[in-house]
Motif scaffolding. Sequence first.
Motif, short mmCIF file in Angstrom:
data_model
loop_
_atom_site.label_atom_id
_atom_site.label_comp_id
_atom_site.label_asym_id
_atom_site.label_seq_id
_atom_site.Cartn_x
_atom_site.Cartn_y
_atom_site.Cartn_z
N PHE A 86 24.54 7.20 -7.44
CA PHE A 86 23.44 6.34 -7.00
C PHE A 86 23.11 5.28 -8.05
CE2 PHE A 86 22.77 10.54 -5.10
CZ PHE A 86 22.76 10.19 -3.75
N CYS A 87 22.79 4.09 -7.58
CA CYS A 87 22.25 3.03 -8.43
C CYS A 87 21.07 2.43 -7.68
CB CYS A 87 23.29 1.93 -8.67
SG CYS A 87 24.68 2.50 -9.64
N THR A 88 20.10 1.90 -8.40
CA THR A 88 18.95 1.33 -7.69
C THR A 88 19.13 -0.17 -7.47
OG1 THR A 88 17.83 1.13 -9.78
CG2 THR A 88 17.31 3.07 -8.49
N GLN A 89 20.16 -0.74 -8.05
CA GLN A 89 20.42 -2.17 -7.89
C GLN A 89 21.93 -2.39 -8.02
OE1 GLN A 89 17.34 -4.55 -9.70
NE2 GLN A 89 18.86 -5.94 -10.51
N ARG A 90 22.45 -3.43 -7.36
CA ARG A 90 23.89 -3.67 -7.38
C ARG A 90 24.22 -4.72 -8.44
NH1 ARG A 90 26.88 -2.32 -2.95
NH2 ARG A 90 24.98 -2.26 -1.70
N CYS A 91 24.90 -4.34 -9.51
CA CYS A 91 25.28 -5.32 -10.54
C CYS A 91 26.34 -6.25 -9.95
CB CYS A 91 25.80 -4.61 -11.78
SG CYS A 91 24.57 -3.50 -12.47
N SER A 92 26.27 -7.52 -10.33
CA SER A 92 27.07 -8.52 -9.62
C SER A 92 28.58 -8.40 -9.88
CB SER A 92 26.60 -9.93 -10.00
OG SER A 92 26.83 -10.15 -11.37
N TYR A 93 28.97 -7.65 -10.92
CA TYR A 93 30.40 -7.56 -11.27
C TYR A 93 31.00 -6.22 -10.88
CZ TYR A 93 28.18 -4.92 -14.96
OH TYR A 93 27.41 -4.00 -15.64
N CYS A 94 30.20 -5.35 -10.30
CA CYS A 94 30.60 -3.94 -10.19
C CYS A 94 31.33 -3.63 -8.88
CB CYS A 94 29.36 -3.07 -10.29
SG CYS A 94 29.74 -1.33 -10.09
N ASP A 95 32.49 -2.98 -9.02
CA ASP A 95 33.16 -2.50 -7.80
C ASP A 95 33.35 -0.98 -7.85
OD1 ASP A 95 35.20 -2.25 -9.62
OD2 ASP A 95 36.75 -2.99 -8.26
N PHE A 96 32.55 -0.29 -8.69
CA PHE A 96 32.63 1.18 -8.74
C PHE A 96 32.05 1.74 -7.45
CE2 PHE A 96 31.80 1.18 -13.60
CZ PHE A 96 33.10 0.76 -13.81
N TYR A 97 32.42 2.98 -7.16
CA TYR A 97 31.81 3.60 -6.00
C TYR A 97 30.36 4.02 -6.33
CZ TYR A 97 30.14 6.38 -2.44
OH TYR A 97 29.29 6.82 -1.48
N ARG A 98 29.40 3.53 -5.60
CA ARG A 98 28.00 3.94 -5.74
C ARG A 98 27.22 3.57 -4.51
NH1 ARG A 98 29.15 -1.07 -5.39
NH2 ARG A 98 28.09 -2.62 -6.61
N GLU A 99 26.09 4.23 -4.32
CA GLU A 99 25.16 3.97 -3.21
C GLU A 99 23.94 3.31 -3.82
OE1 GLU A 99 24.18 5.93 0.08
OE2 GLU A 99 26.31 5.55 0.39
N GLY B 63 28.25 10.82 -15.46
CA GLY B 63 28.51 9.39 -15.32
C GLY B 63 28.14 8.91 -13.92
N GLY B 64 28.33 7.62 -13.69
CA GLY B 64 27.96 7.11 -12.37
C GLY B 64 28.68 5.82 -12.05
N GLY B 65 28.10 5.11 -11.10
CA GLY B 65 26.71 5.15 -10.65
C GLY B 65 25.76 5.04 -11.86
N THR B 66 24.61 5.60 -11.66
CA THR B 66 23.63 5.65 -12.74
C THR B 66 23.16 7.09 -12.87
OG1 THR B 66 22.93 3.42 -12.13
CG2 THR B 66 21.47 4.65 -13.58
N ALA B 67 23.70 7.79 -13.88
CA ALA B 67 23.36 9.20 -14.00
C ALA B 67 21.89 9.39 -14.35
CB ALA B 67 24.26 9.84 -15.06
N ALA C 281 23.31 6.20 -19.25
CA ALA C 281 21.95 5.83 -18.84
C ALA C 281 21.78 4.32 -18.80
CB ALA C 281 20.94 6.44 -19.83
N ASN C 282 20.94 3.88 -17.88
CA ASN C 282 20.53 2.48 -17.87
C ASN C 282 19.40 2.32 -18.89
OD1 ASN C 282 22.21 1.33 -16.04
ND2 ASN C 282 20.60 0.73 -14.60
N PRO C 283 19.38 1.24 -19.66
CA PRO C 283 18.37 1.11 -20.71
C PRO C 283 16.94 1.27 -20.20
CG PRO C 283 20.00 -0.62 -20.94
CD PRO C 283 20.32 0.10 -19.66
N ASN D 247 22.90 -9.38 -12.67
CA ASN D 247 21.97 -8.60 -11.81
C ASN D 247 21.71 -7.21 -12.37
OD1 ASN D 247 20.23 -8.66 -9.61
ND2 ASN D 247 21.64 -7.47 -8.36
N ARG D 248 21.64 -7.13 -13.70
CA ARG D 248 21.27 -5.87 -14.32
C ARG D 248 19.77 -5.67 -14.15
NH1 ARG D 248 25.13 -2.25 -15.78
NH2 ARG D 248 23.37 -1.27 -16.81
N ARG D 249 19.32 -4.41 -14.15
CA ARG D 249 17.90 -4.13 -13.95
C ARG D 249 17.08 -4.40 -15.19
NH1 ARG D 249 18.16 1.93 -12.18
NH2 ARG D 249 17.16 1.98 -14.20
#
Length: 377
Positions: free
Chosen positions: A10-23, A60-64, A95-97, A132-134
């Motif tokens: 899970f991530c709460t926002q979609r980073c503009s460069y990311c193609d990892f699997y996440r919801e 890891g994640g996503g955003t662990a 972790a996200n900062p 588009n980082r949080r």
Amino acid sequence: MAGIYIHIPFCTQRCSYCDFYREISSDNKKIDAFVQVLIHEIKLRKDELNGESIQTIYFGGGTASVLNSNQFRLIFDILHQYFTICSDAEITLEANPDDLTNAYLDSLSPLPINRLSIGIQTFNDKHLRELNRRHNAAQAYDAVVNARKYGFKNISIDLIYALPGQNINDWEQQLDAALQLQVEHISAYGLTYEEGTALWHHRNEGRVRETDDETSIIMFNRLRAKMKENGYEAYEISNYAKPGFRSTHNSAYWKFIPYLGFGPSAHSFDGKSRQWNVSSVQQYIKQIRNHQSFFEKEILSEQDFYNDYIMIALRTSEGIDTNYLHERFGQELLDYCMQNAASHLATKDLIMSGHCLSLSNTGIHIANIIIMNLMKV
Ligand code: SF4
């Protein structure tokens, strides 16, 4: 010895460069439901490591760091119930900062997490917005300061260089900012424009400009020089550690130590085969709940092992150990490797030091080409 990887998709926002699997979700009920199924997967697969003790656990994640302390506690309880976890195990949380607030770190403090990998990427607010980082730069600094306050003695940060419009001066400033934080480990990657991502569209529409190769190479060289000046070993192309702080979890991947990967899209390796879980959270939950198969598996051939070894070892500072190559794969594959290495040795893009074959300072810029040439197809 073995490792465990747990993928929190899970991530709460979609980073503009990311193609990892996440919801994209921050719905705690949804995350609770996922954790219950994850626990079920752990129980189902508890015997797959044949009693090997666990030296590393990596969230890891996503955003662990979308997980709260209660959700982590449930996962640790089940891991302790079914696996023997070494008392000195390296237990990493990605972790996200902006998640690393005092309150969150306080809630984590009773848990055995002893390493943080913080996705800072850059301290430049303009670039953070483009990606588009949080978080913002102030939150990036605070994350490390807060983590120290709560006793973390092993902190890694991620950086990205060759950002759109970034110049060498800006990259130097990012490195200086990172070095000031005196973290134990730094991972630094050049930005890639993955097909289908927002950033890829922005570049194609001419809204952002990709950094040219020459500038990227200069940035990489500055990175390596600064890391060396400041006492970090370049133990892998993208990874730098203070002595004693190499990532045990990643190094285990490179040494073919078995690991179990739990969660959607997580990969596992048992010494003979690779296995990967279904990528979709919905499918993962549904298939496990309905007692259906939720993974695919392939048995690795000797050629697969050889290719994996070449691909992984050549990226490390130690390089390819030709004694190991001979012992593990025999004379024929050793000859194959050395014949294909000959032209790169002649141009000094590869160096032979004792029985180890490694990339030189020039070879590192064409690592992928050299790796392809040494692999057997
Ligand atoms: S936080 Fe990480 S996984 Fe999530 S969208 Fe951003 S880069 Fe991708």
